[in-house]
Every structure is written in C-alpha cells, then in structure tokens.
Scaffold this active site. Structure first.
Site, PDB file in Angstrom:
ATOM      1  N   LYS A 125       0.718  -1.254  -0.061  1.00  0.00           N
ATOM      2  CA  LYS A 125       0.078   0.042   0.023  1.00  0.00           C
ATOM      3  C   LYS A 125       0.877   1.277  -0.092  1.00  0.00           C
ATOM      4  O   LYS A 125       1.977   1.404   0.328  1.00  0.00           O
ATOM      5  CB  LYS A 125      -1.078  -0.316   1.033  1.00  0.00           C
ATOM      6  CG  LYS A 125      -1.948  -1.118   0.612  1.00  0.00           C
ATOM      7  CD  LYS A 125      -3.341  -1.245   1.748  1.00  0.00           C
ATOM      8  CE  LYS A 125      -4.141  -2.106   1.095  1.00  0.00           C
ATOM      9  NZ  LYS A 125      -5.486  -2.371   2.032  1.00  0.00           N
ATOM     10  N   ARG A 173      -3.208 -10.379   4.411  1.00  0.00           N
ATOM     11  CA  ARG A 173      -3.551 -10.532   2.803  1.00  0.00           C
ATOM     12  C   ARG A 173      -2.445  -9.825   2.175  1.00  0.00           C
ATOM     13  O   ARG A 173      -2.078  -8.763   2.561  1.00  0.00           O
ATOM     14  CB  ARG A 173      -4.781  -9.693   2.617  1.00  0.00           C
ATOM     15  CG  ARG A 173      -5.089  -9.655   1.282  1.00  0.00           C
ATOM     16  CD  ARG A 173      -6.441  -8.702   0.973  1.00  0.00           C
ATOM     17  NE  ARG A 173      -6.780  -8.615  -0.019  1.00  0.00           N
ATOM     18  CZ  ARG A 173      -6.586  -8.154  -1.338  1.00  0.00           C
ATOM     19  NH1 ARG A 173      -5.576  -7.052  -0.748  1.00  0.00           N
ATOM     20  NH2 ARG A 173      -6.790  -7.841  -2.421  1.00  0.00           N
TER      21      ARG A 173
HETATM   22  N1  PMM Z   1      -7.326  -3.962   0.287  1.00  0.00           N
HETATM   23  C1  PMM Z   1      -7.732  -4.153  -1.156  1.00  0.00           C
HETATM   24  C2  PMM Z   1      -8.430  -4.973  -1.618  1.00  0.00           C
HETATM   25  N2  PMM Z   1      -9.171  -6.067  -0.675  1.00  0.00           N
HETATM   26  N3  PMM Z   1      -9.540  -6.912   1.386  1.00  0.00           N
HETATM   27  C3  PMM Z   1      -9.553  -6.609   2.763  1.00  0.00           C
HETATM   28  N4  PMM Z   1     -10.036  -7.361   3.455  1.00  0.00           N
HETATM   29  N5  PMM Z   1      -8.723  -5.587   3.045  1.00  0.00           N
HETATM   30  C4  PMM Z   1      -7.979  -4.704   2.511  1.00  0.00           C
HETATM   31  O1  PMM Z   1      -7.111  -4.102   3.099  1.00  0.00           O
HETATM   32  C5  PMM Z   1      -8.029  -4.776   1.013  1.00  0.00           C
HETATM   33  C6  PMM Z   1      -8.835  -5.836   0.309  1.00  0.00           C
HETATM   34  C7  PMM Z   1      -6.801  -3.250  -2.075  1.00  0.00           C
HETATM   35  O2  PMM Z   1      -5.487  -3.765  -2.210  1.00  0.00           O
HETATM   36  P1  PMM Z   1      -5.180  -4.589  -3.699  1.00  0.00           P
HETATM   37  O3  PMM Z   1      -5.499  -3.688  -4.747  1.00  0.00           O
HETATM   38  O4  PMM Z   1      -3.856  -5.112  -3.568  1.00  0.00           O
HETATM   39  O5  PMM Z   1      -5.976  -5.805  -3.910  1.00  0.00           O
END
Ligand code: PMM
Length: 306
Positions: free
Chosen positions: A216, A256
């Site tokens: 991030k 994650r």
């Molecule tokens: N961040 C993203 C997408 N999905 N799900 C959860 N539970 N928590 C998060 O902080 C989250 C998520 C955005 O990041 P990406 O573009 O790497 O998917």
C-alpha cells in the site's frame, strides 16, 4: 467441517486481482490462464486462501458493472476450486458473492463491511461462510474526503463494532466474522500507522482480525527516495512482510499479501523462535473462537501452509 483457523499458523491470504487497473497487480492476470496459474502458484507458495477480486478499489477508481465483475472472477474461481485451491471472493456485491460461492469460493471478503450492498448479509448467512468485514466509509471515488477522524483507532473500532452488530442481527453466526481495519481505505498514512501500532484495541472487539498492508502507498511513502519519489509498488514487499509480521505478533488472525512466499518464510522464522507475541497482544486464552470455513471439502489445511 474443518476450522479455517485451528492451527497456530496465522492465515495467509494471497492476492489475485483479475482487473485491468488494480494498483499493484492490475492487468497482470487479466486472462484466465495467467490468473489461474498465479492462483495455483500462490497456493503452492503457502497461501491458505487465494483472494480473487474483479473490481479495483484503488483510490479514485470507477466502479465496473456487476456483470463484468462476475464475468472476471467466476471462471477463475471455478478453475482454482477444481485445482483444489481454497478461494475467497473480494467483492462488495451480493450478486457477485453469490455467483462466486456457487463457483466454489469459501469465504466472502467484503471491503465495505456489508455497507455497500444490503443483501450481502443474507447471502453470507445462507452460505454459512466466513465473512471479512472491513472498515469502510465509501467507494474509491469519494474515500479520500472521508479520511477524517477524532481518534482513528477509536472511531474505526466503533464503526467496525457497528458492522459486526448488524451482521449478527442479520443472522450471521459470530464464529463466521473476521474484522479488518481497512488500511488505505479513507485513511491517510498517519491513520494506517496509528491503526497498525494500536491493533490491540481492535483485537479487543473479540473477533479474528485480518491485516492487509500489502504494497500500500503508505509503505511507498515511508520508503521514498531522497527526492521524495515513493518506492514503486512491486518493491514494497519487504516492508509488507515487516508490517504483516508485527501484526501477527500483535495477535492478528491473518494477513492479506501479494508476496506469499516471503510472508510464509517470515512466519516460519517467527514460529521457530516460539511465535513471540508483542507485550500488548492478547493471550491465546483471550483470543476469539476459531472461524469455520463454510463448506466441507473446501477448507484450508491445518498445521501451516504446504
Ligand atoms: N485491500 C484491497 C483489496 N481488498 N480486502 C481486505 N479485506 N482488506 C484490504 O485492506 C483490502 C482488501 C486493495 O488492495 P489490492 O489492490 O492489492 O487488492
């Protein structure tokens, strides 16, 4: 039915965005073959779950129609499930979640915490699957303006608690709920650091907590070069591992991440040193009850990643 979390191993969720525009892996896995190949690789690297998303949540991004979102994720989930890969669906739409569950997904990861679609609670309740409720204040286009808090940790805790209450009221079982502070969603870098350093206050809600810092922008800013240029997204994995490990040591249920292999390696080191907890982490006896996967046959393995 097997517990999703029964072993001491924290859950590692690998990120698989089947989108043209996600901030880190957007466009890389837009075709079925490369998406499935990457999901299988994440699983082989040790992911307990592969989190498949078909709509970018990048700040400022526009929404895609549900039909397109479902069309992106369903074939990938079907193939990953057939290959024995446990999948979570990253969506805020009940319709997409329903299609994904029918295709074999076993967890719903809802970045809106049930706020974006009033029908989501029903879908999750009927499926009996775990539901990740993330702290959220609005869709990507508007979330920058919503990053205003009196005390970010207390406010996020209160708002998450409200989402949990709503889920319980809708009939979702308490042992299916996972909470997530939603780093980067209506949060500044300072908010993200405050949440990261005061996780115990969120763990105090009594639910398993998913920590998702991976690549991030606050990490990019932390690691900016001398001219202030943020570190590029795919060069933030070491910082991601560091934040993930600190979160696990503070008591997080899972992380994650894009870089599953690096995370799994770091967790192996942590485990080998006795899985030390930070002073503020709750003791095991104070930890919430395990979350169970929704269906027999699609559960994660126990005893750590393969
Ligand atoms: N961040 C993203 C997408 N999905 N799900 C959860 N539970 N928590 C998060 O902080 C989250 C998520 C955005 O990041 P990406 O573009 O790497 O998917």
């Amino acid at each position: 039915m097997t517990d999703l979390v029964r072993a001491a191993a924290p859950v590692v969720m690998g990120v698989l965005n089947v989108t043209p525009d996600s901030f880190s892996d957007g466009g890389r896995y837009a075709d079925l073959g490369s998406a499935v190949g990457h999901g299988v690789r994440l699983r082989a690297d040790g992911a307990h779950l592969v989190d498949v998303g078909g709509e970018s949540t990048r700040p400022g991004s526009d929404r895609v129609p549900a039909r397109i979102e479902a069309g992106r994720v369903v074939p990938v989930i079907r193939e990953l499930t057939a290959a024995g890969v446990p999948v979570s669906i990253d969506t805020t739409r009940a319709r997409v979640a329903e299609a994904a569950l029918a295709a074999g997904a076993v967890v719903v990861n809802d970045v809106s915490g049930g706020l974006a679609d009033p029908d989501m609670a029903r879908v999750v309740r009927d499926a009996g699957c775990p539901w990740v409720l993330m702290h959220w204040r609005g869709h990507s286009r508007e979330m920058g303006e919503l990053a205003r808090y009196t005390d970010v940790v207390a406010d996020v805790r209160a708002e998450l608690s409200h989402r949990v209450d709503e889920a319980l009221r809708a009939g979702v079982a308490a042992d299916r709920i996972v909470v997530d502070p939603g780093l980067g969603f209506a949060k500044t870098a300072a908010h993200n650091w405050a949440l990261s350093s005061r996780l115990s206050e969120l763990l105090d809600l009594g639910f398993p907590l998913l920590f998702a810092s991976s690549r991030k922008s606050y990490l990019g800013r932390l690691l900016a070069g001398p001219d202030g240029t943020p570190r590029p997204t795919d060069d933030r994995d070491v910082a991601t591992v560091a934040t993930s490990l600190l979160a696990v040591a503070a008591g997080a249920w899972g992380v994650r991440v894009h870089d599953v292999r690096g995370t799994v390696d770091a967790l192996a080191v942590w485990r080998a040193t006795g899985a030390p907890r930070l002073a503020c982490a709750p003791t095991d006896s104070a930890r919430p009850a395990p979350v169970k996967a929704g269906r027999a046959g699609h559960t994660t393995e126990q005893g750590g990643p393969r």
